[in-house]
Design an enzyme around this catalytic site. Structure first.
Site, PDB file in Angstrom:
ATOM      1  CG  ASP A 207      -1.910   1.087   1.285  1.00 25.64           C
ATOM      2  OD1 ASP A 207      -2.769   1.128   0.393  1.00 25.64           O
ATOM      3  OD2 ASP A 207      -1.847   1.914   2.218  1.00 25.64           O
ATOM      4  CD  GLU A 267      -2.242   2.168  -3.429  1.00 26.45           C
ATOM      5  OE1 GLU A 267      -3.377   2.647  -3.580  1.00 26.45           O
ATOM      6  OE2 GLU A 267      -1.656   2.195  -2.332  1.00 26.45           O
TER       7      GLU A 267
END
Length: 543
Positions: A207, A267
């Site tokens: 993330d 990401e």
């Protein structure tokens, strides 16, 4: 061509709280995932990616982690995770877990220790604590804004009751950012990686992989108005700093200690494919989501350009291009590709949003877009429910919303709830089969009954059966490893290419495109006779 699985895999994202609820509390869980794995094996995916299921107060749907090495009771137990992992592996499905290294929950023991400790302490050095500006430190250290809206700094009250230091949170105030210059933080995440690798996970989706390191001087920066919440004009002092790359080189070495080609997927919201490709150089991460592709408008010239740029950038560093159209943070592409108004990432679509399309129009484009994507060499990510043709849920009432973005912007941005609504399994079941109790943490649109998996499974023209056929033919034709070539002389309003002997025509124009003579249709996103209609893509072979 090397044979690591992640170079060609189709990976299915599971948002656990919205996938399947086994205990009836209205929130999906790990036993629910285990109970629905057969449906994913039947779909034909190679791996699943699980959004966060670790211990969390759930202020941001699990992206605020309080314990990185345990399962939140909302989703089950470590034993449930182990059972799910074994069941997936038994079906030949690999498992990638979400890791959130940019920030923790404010309930993490480290942050609680930091609040109790004094300024300048080792406990505070794990996070981005700074003195404020002004005579009494009453002003934040800089003007940075949270991705979710509002200031990115919150001031703490010290143990003696006086106003104290400020801490950085690029997201919600309940998500304090780690200080990745601290060796203790670095060592803790090495431990966390090994904890899950030792359990047998096949990799990690990381993330905010572009955000761990901040500019040393913390200079003022204000993103352009209406910019995407995770992007912005470069350079941004908290995105894409050079120091992040050494972190992932270190992680790469850890994964290399394990067999099975374990993988890291970034990401990383960056403005170009060239920038994104820096995250997947040979000694760093293995995949990076192709957000420039996801963000491209429904325009043939734009799509051809981003495909060319993607192959050049990712191929230039020896990495696969990792295609994606939807995830838990963006408007579902069966809606997004037909919107009449610009919708920056993170803003969402709601009851009062302009330009909302008619469902059939959006679905037609969504099916065509997937038919293009799954023909492209490399790896691809699918988001749960897109195989059912689910649109964005745009009519969620204000009182049901849960995304921090909605609250931090005072309702100016709808946020991401619309793509996170629990998915339908059985048309006649409680909560459409999501939960036997009929409970659902976000309300499900009544029209989703006709999109339930059991309804679509028996309809040969359904989106589910289109996805099944695309994935089957993708494997049989060897498209993931095929040679890509544009077809010369193709009309400007088409995306027309060949891969591994399959000819792909996508018509983004207003007039039908005649099928080439001597070809046979393998699969089509919409009915095709002797020409490819508007907003339709086909795969062709020559007998």
């Amino acid at each position: 061509m090397t044979s690591e699985w992640w170079r060609t895999a189709v990976i299915y994202q599971i948002y656990p709280r919205s996938f399947a609820d086994a205990n009836g509390d209205g929130i999906g869980d790990l036993p629910g995932v285990t109970g629905r794995l057969d449906a994913l094996a039947e779909l034909g995916v190679d791996a699943i990616w699980l959004s966060p299921f670790m211990t969390s107060p759930q202020k941001d749907a699990g992206y605020d982690v309080a314990d990185y090495c345990d399962v939140d009771p909302l989703f089950g137990t470590l034993a449930d995770f182990d059972e799910m992992l074994a069941a997936a592996h038994d079906r030949g499905i690999r498992v990638i877990v979400d890791l959130v290294p940019n920030h923790s929950s404010d309930q993490h023991p480290w942050f609680q220790e930091a609040l109790a400790a004094a300024p300048g302490s080792a406990e505070r050095a794990r996070y981005m604590f700074r003195d404020g500006k002004g005579e009494r430190g009453q002003l934040p250290p800089n003007n940075w804004q949270s991705v979710f809206g509002g200031p990115a700094w919150t001031r703490v009250t010290e143990a003696d009751g006086t106003p104290g230091q400020w801490y950085l949170h690029l997201f919600d105030s309940s998500q304090p950012d780690f200080d990745w210059a601290n060796p203790e933080v670095q060592e803790e995440f090495r431990r966390i990686l090994r904890f899950w690798l030792d359990r047998g996970v096949d990799g990690f989706r990381v993330d905010v992989a572009h955000g761990l390191v901040k500019h040393d001087e913390l200079p003022d920066y204000m993103p352009p108005e209406d910019s995407d919440s995770m992007g912005g004009a470069e350079p941004v002092p908290y995105w894409g700093q050079e120091g992040v790359h050494e972190i992932y080189r270190d992680w790469h070495r850890i994964l290399a200690e394990y067999d099975g080609d374990r993988a890291l997927c970034a990401e990383a919201w960056l403005p170009t494919a060239e920038e994104t490709a820096k995250w997947v150089r040979p000694d760093e991460m293995h995949q990076a989501f192709n957000f420039p592709y996801l963000s491209a408008p429904w325009d043939a010239s734009e799509l051809r350009g981003v495909i060319d740029q993607s192959f050049a950038a990712f191929g230039g560093v020896g990495a696969p291009t990792t295609w994606v159209l939807s995830n838990h943070d963006v408007v579902r592409h069966a809606t997004r590709l037909a919107l009449g108004a610009d919708t920056p990432q993170g803003h969402g679509v709601g009851p009062d949003s302009p330009g909302k399309p008619e469902y059939g129009f959006g679905l037609r484009r969504g099916r065509a877009a997937t038919t293009i994507m799954l023909a492209l060499p490399g790896s691809a990510y699918l988001y749960q429910g897109e195989e059912l043709g689910l649109p964005e849920a745009t009519e969620i009432p204000d009182e049901a919303r849960q995304d921090p973005t909605w609250f931090r912007t005072g309702g100016e941005r709808y946020g991401r709830d619309g793509c996170r609504v629990p998915i339908p399994w059985e048309a006649a079941g409680p909560a459409y089969g999501f939960s036997e109790s009929g409970r659902s943490w976000l309300p499900q649109p009544p029209e989703w009954a006709q999109l339930a998996r059991d309804v679509e499974a028996s309809d040969p023209t359904s989106t589910l059966n289109l996805y099944r056929e695309l994935l089957r033919q993708r494997r049989e034709q060897g498209l993931a490893t095929g040679q890509f070539d544009w077809v010369e002389g193709a009309p400007d309003d088409t995306v027309w290419f060949r891969v591994a002997g399959v000819e792909v025509i996508a018509n983004l124009g207003s007039e039908p495109v005649p099928l080439p003579e001597g070809t046979r249709v393998l699969v089509a996103s919409s009915p095709v006779a002797d020409a490819v209609p508007t907003d339709t893509a086909v795969w062709l072979v020559r007998p």
